[in-house]
Design a protein around this motif. Structure first.
Motif, PDB file in Angstrom:
ATOM      1  N   LEU A 219       1.052  -1.245   0.201  1.00 30.75           N
ATOM      2  CA  LEU A 219      -0.096  -0.095   0.040  1.00 30.75           C
ATOM      3  C   LEU A 219       0.802   1.207   0.163  1.00 30.75           C
ATOM      4  N   ASN A 220       1.844   1.312   0.883  1.00 26.29           N
ATOM      5  CA  ASN A 220       2.782   2.335   0.834  1.00 26.29           C
ATOM      6  C   ASN A 220       3.514   2.777  -0.480  1.00 26.29           C
ATOM      7  N   GLU A 221       4.069   1.526  -1.149  1.00 23.71           N
ATOM      8  CA  GLU A 221       4.602   1.582  -2.301  1.00 23.71           C
ATOM      9  C   GLU A 221       3.764   2.283  -3.437  1.00 23.71           C
ATOM     10  N   ILE A 222       2.412   1.573  -3.575  1.00 20.61           N
ATOM     11  CA  ILE A 222       1.450   2.171  -4.573  1.00 20.61           C
ATOM     12  C   ILE A 222       1.325   3.709  -4.153  1.00 20.61           C
ATOM     13  N   LYS A 223       1.082   3.949  -2.976  1.00 23.07           N
ATOM     14  CA  LYS A 223       0.808   5.490  -2.506  1.00 23.07           C
ATOM     15  C   LYS A 223       1.985   6.390  -3.147  1.00 23.07           C
ATOM     16  N   ALA A 224       3.231   5.849  -2.919  1.00 19.88           N
ATOM     17  CA  ALA A 224       4.431   6.344  -3.354  1.00 19.88           C
ATOM     18  C   ALA A 224       4.457   6.770  -4.959  1.00 19.88           C
ATOM     19  N   GLN A 225       4.033   5.781  -5.443  1.00 18.51           N
ATOM     20  CA  GLN A 225       4.118   5.823  -7.166  1.00 18.51           C
ATOM     21  C   GLN A 225       2.756   6.546  -7.662  1.00 18.51           C
ATOM     22  N   MET A 226       1.919   6.888  -6.900  1.00 17.02           N
ATOM     23  CA  MET A 226       0.444   7.404  -7.661  1.00 17.02           C
ATOM     24  C   MET A 226       1.090   8.944  -8.167  1.00 17.02           C
ATOM     25  N   GLN A 227       2.021   9.370  -7.782  1.00 17.72           N
ATOM     26  CA  GLN A 227       2.190  11.013  -8.041  1.00 17.72           C
ATOM     27  C   GLN A 227       2.989  10.761  -9.454  1.00 17.72           C
ATOM     28  N   GLU A 228       3.572   9.450  -9.856  1.00 17.88           N
ATOM     29  CA  GLU A 228       4.280   9.447 -11.235  1.00 17.88           C
ATOM     30  C   GLU A 228       3.177   8.518 -12.179  1.00 17.88           C
ATOM     31  N   ASN A 229       2.709   7.621 -11.559  1.00 22.32           N
ATOM     32  CA  ASN A 229       1.483   6.888 -12.811  1.00 22.32           C
ATOM     33  C   ASN A 229       0.136   7.293 -12.779  1.00 22.32           C
ATOM     34  N   HIS A 230      -0.227   8.299 -11.893  1.00 29.19           N
ATOM     35  CA  HIS A 230      -1.673   8.790 -11.787  1.00 29.19           C
ATOM     36  C   HIS A 230      -2.629   7.755 -11.811  1.00 29.19           C
ATOM     37  N   HIS A 231      -2.551   6.404 -11.329  1.00 23.19           N
ATOM     38  CA  HIS A 231      -3.358   5.379 -11.471  1.00 23.19           C
ATOM     39  C   HIS A 231      -4.365   5.716 -10.472  1.00 23.19           C
ATOM     40  N   SER A 232      -5.638   5.143 -10.491  1.00 24.70           N
ATOM     41  CA  SER A 232      -6.771   5.352  -9.466  1.00 24.70           C
ATOM     42  C   SER A 232      -6.635   4.049  -8.895  1.00 24.70           C
ATOM     43  N   VAL A 233      -6.812   4.062  -7.592  1.00 28.25           N
ATOM     44  CA  VAL A 233      -6.446   3.113  -6.703  1.00 28.25           C
ATOM     45  C   VAL A 233      -7.825   2.750  -5.858  1.00 28.25           C
ATOM     46  N   VAL A 234      -8.571   1.696  -5.664  1.00 27.45           N
ATOM     47  CA  VAL A 234      -9.671   1.668  -4.939  1.00 27.45           C
ATOM     48  C   VAL A 234      -9.224   0.515  -3.963  1.00 27.45           C
ATOM     49  N   ILE A 235      -9.463   0.683  -2.569  1.00 25.47           N
ATOM     50  CA  ILE A 235      -9.435  -0.131  -1.637  1.00 25.47           C
ATOM     51  C   ILE A 235     -10.791  -0.751  -0.912  1.00 25.47           C
ATOM     52  N   ILE A 236     -10.859  -2.142  -0.778  1.00 28.46           N
ATOM     53  CA  ILE A 236     -12.006  -2.721  -0.284  1.00 28.46           C
ATOM     54  C   ILE A 236     -11.509  -3.652   1.028  1.00 28.46           C
ATOM     55  N   MET A 237     -12.565  -3.247   1.988  1.00 30.81           N
ATOM     56  CA  MET A 237     -12.303  -4.023   3.346  1.00 30.81           C
ATOM     57  C   MET A 237     -13.506  -4.947   3.592  1.00 30.81           C
ATOM     58  N   ILE A 238     -13.261  -6.268   3.546  1.00 33.37           N
ATOM     59  CA  ILE A 238     -14.382  -6.997   3.423  1.00 33.37           C
ATOM     60  C   ILE A 238     -14.124  -8.078   4.776  1.00 33.37           C
ATOM     61  N   ASP A 239     -15.253  -8.332   5.186  1.00 31.56           N
ATOM     62  CA  ASP A 239     -15.262  -9.685   6.111  1.00 31.56           C
ATOM     63  C   ASP A 239     -16.469 -10.619   6.237  1.00 31.56           C
ATOM     64  N   ILE A 240     -16.245 -11.878   6.602  1.00 31.61           N
ATOM     65  CA  ILE A 240     -17.175 -12.662   6.383  1.00 31.61           C
ATOM     66  C   ILE A 240     -18.216 -12.705   7.368  1.00 31.61           C
ATOM     67  N   ASP A 241     -19.715 -12.538   6.812  1.00 32.94           N
ATOM     68  CA  ASP A 241     -20.765 -12.339   7.718  1.00 32.94           C
ATOM     69  C   ASP A 241     -20.925 -13.497   8.770  1.00 32.94           C
ATOM     70  N   ASN A 242     -21.098 -13.258   9.987  1.00 29.27           N
ATOM     71  CA  ASN A 242     -21.415 -14.129  10.910  1.00 29.27           C
ATOM     72  C   ASN A 242     -20.223 -15.258  11.285  1.00 29.27           C
ATOM     73  N   PHE A 243     -19.096 -14.867  11.002  1.00 34.53           N
ATOM     74  CA  PHE A 243     -17.911 -15.958  10.957  1.00 34.53           C
ATOM     75  C   PHE A 243     -17.709 -16.551  12.253  1.00 34.53           C
ATOM     76  N   LYS A 244     -17.927 -15.714  13.366  1.00 36.95           N
ATOM     77  CA  LYS A 244     -17.841 -16.348  14.729  1.00 36.95           C
ATOM     78  C   LYS A 244     -19.018 -17.271  15.139  1.00 36.95           C
ATOM     79  N   SER A 245     -20.152 -17.581  14.356  1.00 38.31           N
ATOM     80  CA  SER A 245     -21.011 -18.478  14.416  1.00 38.31           C
ATOM     81  C   SER A 245     -20.633 -19.829  13.688  1.00 38.31           C
TER      82      SER A 245
END
Length: 371
Positions: A219-245
């Motif tokens: 993530l830090n590498e991508i952030k450092a390179q964003m100024q050069e490549n101008h790529h759009s980056v999407v980050i998604i945080m996912i977890d499994i529903d009711n995993f404790k069950s």
């Protein structure tokens, strides 16, 4: 020749290169010497031939082409043409030719292996013996006068000396090659071990996704390179529903199988668009590079389609919730992760089975058409 190319040469190739340089220098010096003493210039034909052949071979050695061909051709010419010629014109056995005979013998032992080495060694010895015999028997070839006893001594001592020298060199070169091969083997093992250690340090053992530590590095590498490549980056945080069950009802072994099944399908869905990392427990981070929001939505749908096929007993359906946000040049990685974590928290405490984008746009993973 560039230093790195020379360093990558094998011992045999280096010796042959040295031999080519020596041939060129010797030829140039001989031509200058012959001119200085007033010899007919036409007599330098052999030296010019050697310079041309050695130069062509040297250039091809640099390009790593036709190495064995030039080694064989030039050695053949030296053994059968130039060495006999030099023997006759420079004083025979009492001249410097025996030194060249030993030098050629050494070069053959280092440069060649197997049948080619045996062929050239035997040929070198036979050529020397033939020249000695001719020299002793025919005074009109070279002005020398030897007795039959001296001839017999030379005919016995010379091949034995050459063979002894050849044996010592072969033993040394064999030991060198064995050590070289052993070192190469150790180097390969070390390389494999380092690759394994790197993989272990970067990969979560259970799920095969990126480890938390390496996830942040990327993530830090991508952030450092964003100024050069101008790529759009999407980050998604996912977890499994009711995993404790799942862990509580069916045990941690079943829970681990669910984690492995979900993570392998997420990796397959993301493909070369980005990567998947395990954030902790049943939480995963998906990073998509150079994608639009539309592409990100399609990837999420594909993840949903694949992960819905993971089964945890027939009565338990696997669903996932999460938050999604774009990373810009101005954003701090920790702030973005905090943002998507809040979105995930909102979903988990509402209807679940959703992916929220920022605080306004929502991507619903519930799709009746997805099996």
């Amino acid at each position: 020749m560039k230093a790195n190319k020379f360093t990558n040469c094998s011992l045999e190739e280096k010796i042959f290169l040295y031999m080519l340089v020596f041939i060129i220098l010797l030829s140039v010096i001989s031509i200058i010497g012959n001119i200085a003493v007033g010899l007919d210039f036409a007599l330098n034909y052999k030296w010019f031939t050697l310079i041309i052949l050695a130069s062509i071979a040297f250039m091809d050695m640099i390009k790593k082409r036709h190495i064995l061909v030039f080694q064989t051709v030039i050695t053949f010419l030296i053994v059968f043409v130039f060495f006999p010629n030099g023997w006759i014109t420079s004083g025979g056995v009492n001249g410097i030719t025996m030194a060249y005979a030993f030098l050629i013998c050494m070069a053959i032992c280092f440069i060649f292996r197997g049948r080619l080495r045996l062929f050239f060694l035997i040929s070198e010895i036979l050529v020397v013996l033939s020249l000695v015999y001719i020299e002793m028997r025919y005074a009109n070839v070279i002005v020398n006068n030897f007795q039959d006893k001296q001839l017999a001594d030379l005919m016995i001592q010379m091949p034995l000396t050459l063979l002894a020298a050849a044996y010592i060199i072969i033993v040394f070169s064999k030991a060198y090659r064995e050590e070289h091969e052993l070192l190469k083997e150790y180097s390969e093992r070390l390389k494999e071990s380092n690759q394994l250690l790197t993989k272990i340090s970067r990969t979560d053992e259970l799920t095969g996704t990126y480890s938390r530590r390496y996830l942040f590095e990327r993530l830090n590498e991508i952030k450092a390179q964003m100024q050069e490549n101008h790529h759009s980056v999407v980050i998604i945080m996912i977890d499994i529903d009711n995993f404790k069950s799942i862990n509580d009802q069916y045990g941690h072994a079943v829970g681990d199988e669910v984690l492995k099944g979900v993570s392998s399908r997420m990796i397959a869905a993301v493909k070369d668009k980005g990567f998947v990392g395990r954030y902790g427990g049943d939480e995963f981070i998906i990073v998509l590079e150079d994608v639009s929001i539309k592409d990100a939505k399609e990837t999420i749908k594909e993840i949903k389609k694949r992960t819905s096929k993971v089964r945890c007993h027939d009565e338990f359906r696997i669903t996932m919730s999460g938050g999604m946000a774009c990373i810009t040049i101005e954003d701090d990685i920790d702030d973005v992760l905090t943002n998507v974590d809040k979105l995930l928290y909102r979903v988990k405490h509402s209807t679940k089975d959703h992916i929220l984008f920022d605080d306004e746009y929502e991507v619903v993973l519930k799709d009746e058409n997805v099996s």
